[in-house]
Every structure is written in C-alpha cells, then in structure tokens.
Write an enzyme that holds these catalytic residues in place. Structure first.
Site, mmCIF file in Angstrom:
data_model
loop_
_atom_site.group_PDB
_atom_site.id
_atom_site.type_symbol
_atom_site.label_atom_id
_atom_site.label_comp_id
_atom_site.label_asym_id
_atom_site.label_seq_id
_atom_site.Cartn_x
_atom_site.Cartn_y
_atom_site.Cartn_z
ATOM 1 N N ASP A 98 4.517 0.489 29.632
ATOM 2 C CA ASP A 98 4.031 -0.900 29.244
ATOM 3 C C ASP A 98 3.149 -0.625 27.897
ATOM 4 O O ASP A 98 2.094 0.211 28.216
ATOM 5 C CB ASP A 98 3.175 -1.419 30.475
ATOM 6 C CG ASP A 98 3.319 -2.969 30.438
ATOM 7 O OD1 ASP A 98 3.307 -3.542 29.302
ATOM 8 O OD2 ASP A 98 3.750 -3.527 31.460
ATOM 9 N N ASP A 201 3.362 -5.844 25.627
ATOM 10 C CA ASP A 201 2.637 -6.459 26.497
ATOM 11 C C ASP A 201 2.019 -7.860 25.466
ATOM 12 O O ASP A 201 1.570 -7.302 24.343
ATOM 13 C CB ASP A 201 1.320 -6.106 26.954
ATOM 14 C CG ASP A 201 0.505 -6.763 27.934
ATOM 15 O OD1 ASP A 201 1.065 -7.487 29.054
ATOM 16 O OD2 ASP A 201 -0.706 -7.151 27.570
ATOM 17 N N GLU A 258 7.230 -9.020 25.416
ATOM 18 C CA GLU A 258 6.648 -10.065 26.105
ATOM 19 C C GLU A 258 6.189 -11.196 25.135
ATOM 20 O O GLU A 258 5.114 -10.989 24.805
ATOM 21 C CB GLU A 258 5.437 -10.020 26.965
ATOM 22 C CG GLU A 258 5.182 -10.977 28.045
ATOM 23 C CD GLU A 258 3.689 -10.889 28.684
ATOM 24 O OE1 GLU A 258 3.300 -11.558 29.533
ATOM 25 O OE2 GLU A 258 2.854 -10.254 28.044
ATOM 26 N N HIS A 330 5.801 -9.415 37.485
ATOM 27 C CA HIS A 330 4.375 -9.431 38.198
ATOM 28 C C HIS A 330 3.367 -10.646 37.915
ATOM 29 O O HIS A 330 2.362 -10.439 38.323
ATOM 30 C CB HIS A 330 3.890 -8.114 37.769
ATOM 31 C CG HIS A 330 3.437 -7.958 36.229
ATOM 32 N ND1 HIS A 330 4.403 -8.061 35.241
ATOM 33 C CD2 HIS A 330 2.273 -7.903 35.833
ATOM 34 C CE1 HIS A 330 3.784 -8.174 34.223
ATOM 35 N NE2 HIS A 330 2.665 -7.842 34.512
ATOM 36 N N ASP A 331 3.615 -11.481 36.819
ATOM 37 C CA ASP A 331 2.727 -12.419 36.607
ATOM 38 C C ASP A 331 3.135 -13.872 37.299
ATOM 39 O O ASP A 331 2.591 -14.948 37.132
ATOM 40 C CB ASP A 331 2.841 -12.798 35.044
ATOM 41 C CG ASP A 331 2.113 -11.560 34.522
ATOM 42 O OD1 ASP A 331 1.135 -10.900 35.014
ATOM 43 O OD2 ASP A 331 2.339 -11.459 33.150
#
Ligand code: TEU
Ligand code: CA
Length: 558
Positions: A98, A201, A258, A330-331
C-alpha cells in the site's frame, strides 16, 4: 487495448492486522499470511494487496507511516516479507503493498526534522504556515477525520501544519521535487525486491490548488469539506505521469489507484492504455446515499441505484481501461450487510452479489472474509470500536443532536471496524481461530455460523460459490470473453435485476442477479444454452424470458 499480465488476474485484499496471527500476540502478521497462502491459492486468487505493514504508530492502522523502508515489528521482519514474496512467487502469486504518500506519520524522521527547523530542508517537505491568530486566519478546511486540517507545530505558538486526514498524518508537499524523488526511490526499492506493484492510497489529495482560501461553512463548526479545495486543484496528472514513468512503467508493475473525486474529464487519463495507473477502484456503489453532513445523514443504497452505478461505470471504461471491482474494503461496512435489504442477509443474496461483481469487466478485488460472506458486527458499545473515523462520526452524531443510542446505531452501521474484526477461520467464539491469544479487536460473534472451517466442508457454501465463479472466469476456453469481452446491460436499473451479457467473437455469457426479495421477470437478448453456475438451480426460462426467485442469480452461456 494493449494486453497486460494483470488483466486476467483475480485480486484479494488482506488487512494484515486482522488476517491471521502466527505468534499469539493477538495481532495478525506476515507469517500468518504465509500460512494461509495455500488457502488463498485454493480460492483462485493471484494478486494479494496488503494494507500497510510499514513501521507506524498505527494511529490510522498503518496509514500513518513512520518508516517506508521497514516492516513494523508487530507484523514481522524484512526477512518475513522477503519470504512472503518468495512463497507467493512459488505459487504464481503477486504481492502488492500500500503506497501511502499523501502524508506520512508525524513520527517519521522527516517530520521530526521539520519540527527542529521549520525553515530548513525538511520544513519544505510539509505544508507549514504562520498564523498570528491561533490558526483562525488559515483556510477553514475540515479534515476527513473531523476538526481543522491545521494543527500547531509542536513547540511553536504561531506555526501550523496541514493534515487533510488525522493530525498524526501530516501532508507531504508534492510540489517539492525532493519529496517526489524520495517517493520514487522508495517505490523502486520495493519493486526491485520483487513486489507485483502497489495500491495507491488517497491519491487525489496530493495536489492542492495554487491559491488557498476559505469556502462557505457547511456545518455548525464553521468549516467546509475538503472536497471544495480538491475541486479547485488542477494538474494532479502531471505528478502521476511522472511517478508512473519513473517507477511502475519501467518495472511493468501493477498499480491500482484509490481515486475519489477525480474530475470527470480526467477519469480516462487514469486508466487508459498509457494511464497513470493500471487500474483504479470503482467506488460507484460505495458512495451511494452519502451526504456531506456525516454518517447520521447517510441513506440506503437501493437496488436500482446499485445497478445504475455499475452499468454507468462499466460503460464509461468499456474499451479504454480496466476498473477494479469491489463489494467492500477496509473502509466500508460489510457489503452483504450494506447492500442486501435488512433482514435478508442470506447465502442466496451473498452469492448473487458475488456473481454480478466477479463476472463484470475488470479486475475483481475480494476483501478478506467476503469470500465466506462475513457480515457486519453487532456493536453494542463504542468501547468495541477502535477506528478513528468512527470515533469522529460518533461525535458528529451527538453534535447533530442524536441520542447516544441513536449515534451508536449509526456508527454500528457504517463503521470501518465492521470490516476490521478478525478473519473468521473457525467457530471459536473468543478468537474465531484468528489467534491463540486475545484478538486486538473483538471477534464478530457470527463466527459460530460463518467461518472458513465449516465452509470448506460444505460444497454449497459462499466460499465454494466464489471459487466456482473464479474457475469459470479462468476457464481457458472462456477467459478471453470474461476478461476482454464487452459488457452489455440487459435490463433497466428500475427492473431491480442486474443482468448483463459478456460477449466476444467466440462466446456470450449471461450473468443475472435479482437484487430483491420478490420474484422478477426480465427479457434478455440471448437464449440460454447452458447454465454454468447458479445459486438456485431451478431456473425458469421461457425463450428469452427469465423469471427469477428472490435473490436468484446465475451465469450461463447464451
Ligand atoms: O482512504 C481515503 C479516504 O478518502 C477514506 O478514508 C474515506 O475518507 C473514509 O473511508 C471515509 O470513512 C485511505 C485509506 O483507505 C484509509 O484507510 C485511510 O484512513 C486514509 O486513506 C488515510 O490514509
Ligand atoms: Ca502476531
């Protein structure tokens, strides 16, 4: 389109802290991932994205990195990481890490140096501003996790630094060439180690507008959403092109962005043949029902909205790029709890969501536990919640006048911790087989009914349905069609049935999913020749007319 090695892959996101603990300290780790590689290979996945495992104070669970060149001891060592890359390679699997470079941790050496000398080299790595009025004369932007984006630089009365996320995540100044060089050096260092690539990210945030100013306040706190500022920022593509040319492109590595809030006219630049990234996530469904006021004001996502979002995003990239398709991450809360109607979170519905997602055009990303149908946690107290975003939203609820009970209900519904409870390997109510110790975050009690051990034994399980879908996608005969074939919608979103044909010169496949708990009849443009997989084999077909039971779904050759 130029063919690339990642186009026909299936990806899986691991949230390492909650995946599998190998040494009993209650925290998932790299050795834990290595032990589960055969399980993942068995499911059929090729690419593993690991949420951050770099050194970090874990203020935002690793999305606050204090050393980009080392592994946090809680997750293991660099030797473990090398072993993971090598073990993955043995199984023809790829590891993505990430890339969190909009910000670092306030405990990173760069920020420590910046504090020592704000006017020196490292001060210029961040956005530090003078304020004589206690920060009131600085732009009124609200950070993503609540409160002002401005925090006092420790040890100074009149200096503030910018953090669009948490105050322990100071923004890096991408206008500074030295910062960009540091980032590229780090990416290349990891790629040289043999990584398959990176997930990138919060990337839109790296570009700030030239002129900074206030925007009209949108809450009683007098601040405004950060989105106002992002909308005015021009030219993120210049940075992203440079990053790609210096790192991913020469390594032929995979990158998935993302990307929230991209400018519509820019979207294709992100993932076209020579785009900034190999792929980007399709968040079309996750943003439905959201409001700027906070979670308490968020609405449901109805079937027609869900279908409309997928049709739109599939259509927008048809021959130009590859999206990465998700149900959750995961969000997000668990997709099956969020998208299936309340009280209808059954295996039928879970399999239906699986089929319509995995068979779409793009790269499927399965989030850990999704493949066994993990559901939201029934949180009964804020004590059970660790996530900083949820803690902020709880306060937002209270400020808006909700009772504590109502606020808890809202947070339970949307909390990121729904996705972060330990992976459910067994029915053990204390540990879910995730650890031999005490899990860092409470286990979801539904593990008694939803766990890997049971699902592996049951050939009708959600796990096996995912496994079959992936097998069909990868069948050498059909692969070309599922990977590169067109996506042709067969219904209108109002029909509340998602139905599409994937078509190439050789084959056409029909994928249907009734998103409601009512019987539905649709008409499609091809006749079913062979059902390849269904969540209920009793399929009612009359020529091109198909009648579906509640949540019924199938994949067929037409
Ligand atoms: O997320 C960026 C982001 O915009 C989301 O955090 C979003 O604001 C949030 O989901 C709303 O609840 C990335 C990571 O995925 C996230 O885990 C990190 O917290 C964030 O960046 C900061 O690095
Ligand atoms: Ca551990």
């Amino acid at each position: 389109m130029k063919k690339k090695w990642w186009h026909d892959k299936v990806a899986y996101q691991i949230y390492p802290k909650s995946f599998y603990d190998s040494n009993g300290d209650g925290i998932g780790d790299i050795q834990g991932i290595i032990r589960k590689l055969d399980y993942l290979k068995g499911l059929g996945v090729d690419i593993l994205w690991l949420s951050p495992i770099f050194c970090s104070p874990l203020a935002d669970q690793g999305y606050d990195i204090s050393d980009y060149y080392n592994i946090d001891p809680r997750f293991g060592t660099m030797e473990d990481m090398d072993e993971l890359i090598a073990e993955a390679k043995k199984r023809d699997m790829y590891i993505l890490m990430d890339l969190v470079v909009n910000h670092c941790s306030d405990e990173h050496q760069w920020f420590k140096e910046a504090i020592k000398n704000p006017d020196g080299k490292y001060g210029k790595y961040f956005y530090i501003r003078d304020s004589k009025e206690g920060g009131k004369d600085l732009p009124n932007w609200r950070s993503y996790f609540g409160g002002s984006v401005w925090e006092k630089l420790p040890g100074y009365e009149d200096k503030y630094y910018l953090h669009v996320f948490h105050k322990k995540q100071p923004d890096l100044n991408w206008e500074n060439t030295e910062v960009r060089e540091e980032v590229y050096k780090n990416i290349n260092w990891w790629l040289d180690k043999g990584l398959g690539g990176f997930r990138i990210d919060a990337i839109i945030n790296i570009k700030k507008p030239e002129v900074w100013h206030d925007y009209p306040a949108d809450r009683a706190d007098g601040m405004c959403s950060i989105q106002n500022m992002l909308a005015e920022a021009e030219g993120v593509g210049v940075f992203l092109t440079e990053m790609k040319d210096r790192t991913f492109k020469p390594h032929d590595s995979f990158s998935v962005g993302e990307v929230f809030d991209a400018k519509p006219e820019e979207v294709l630049n992100f993932i076209s043949d020579d785009g900034y990234f190999s792929s980007m996530f399709d968040f079309g469904t996750t943003i439905i029902g959201r409001s700027g006021k906070g979670w308490y004001d968020w609405g449901e996502c109805k079937p027609n909205q869900y279908i409309n979002a997928i049709y739109n995003s599939q259509n927008s990239v048809q021959d130009t790029g590859f999206l990465s398709n998700i149900i959750e991450n995961h969000d997000e809360p668990r997709g099956v709890s969020h998208y299936l109607p309340e009280g209808k979170c059954t295996d039928m519905g879970k399999k239906m969501l699986a089929a319509i997602t995995v068979m779409s055009r793009g790269i499927p990303f399965i989030y850990q536990g999704q493949e066994i149908g993990m559901e939201n946690m029934e949180f009964t107290s804020m004590e059970q919640i660790d996530d900083i975003s949820t803690i902020d939203e709880y306060q937002v609820c209270l400020d808006a006048g909700l009772s504590k009970e109502a606020a808890l209900k809202v947070c339970a519904k949307f909390s990121r911790d729904n996705a972060r409870t330990p992976m459910q390997w067994t029915e053990d109510i204390k540990t879910a087989g995730f650890t031999t110790g005490k899990p860092w975050l409470e286990v979801n009690q539904k593990c008694t009914r939803i766990n890997v051990e049971q699902e592996l034994k049951d050939d009708q399980s959600v796990f096996h349905f995912y496994q079959e879908l992936i097998k069909i996608r990868k069948n050498p005969e059909y692969k070309e069609t599922f990977v590169y074939g067109d996506f042709i919608p067969q219904t209108k979103p109002e029909e509340e049935v998602m139905a599409y044909i994937r078509k190439s010169e050789d084959y056409a496949f029909l994928v249907v999913g009734n998103m409601t708990d009512e019987e539905k009849t649709i008409n499609v443009s091809g006749e079913v020749k062979e059902i390849l997989l269904a969540n209920d084999n009793e399929v009612k077909i009359d020529g091109t007319e198909i009648t579906l039971k509640p949540f019924q779904s199938f994949v067929a050759r037409v």
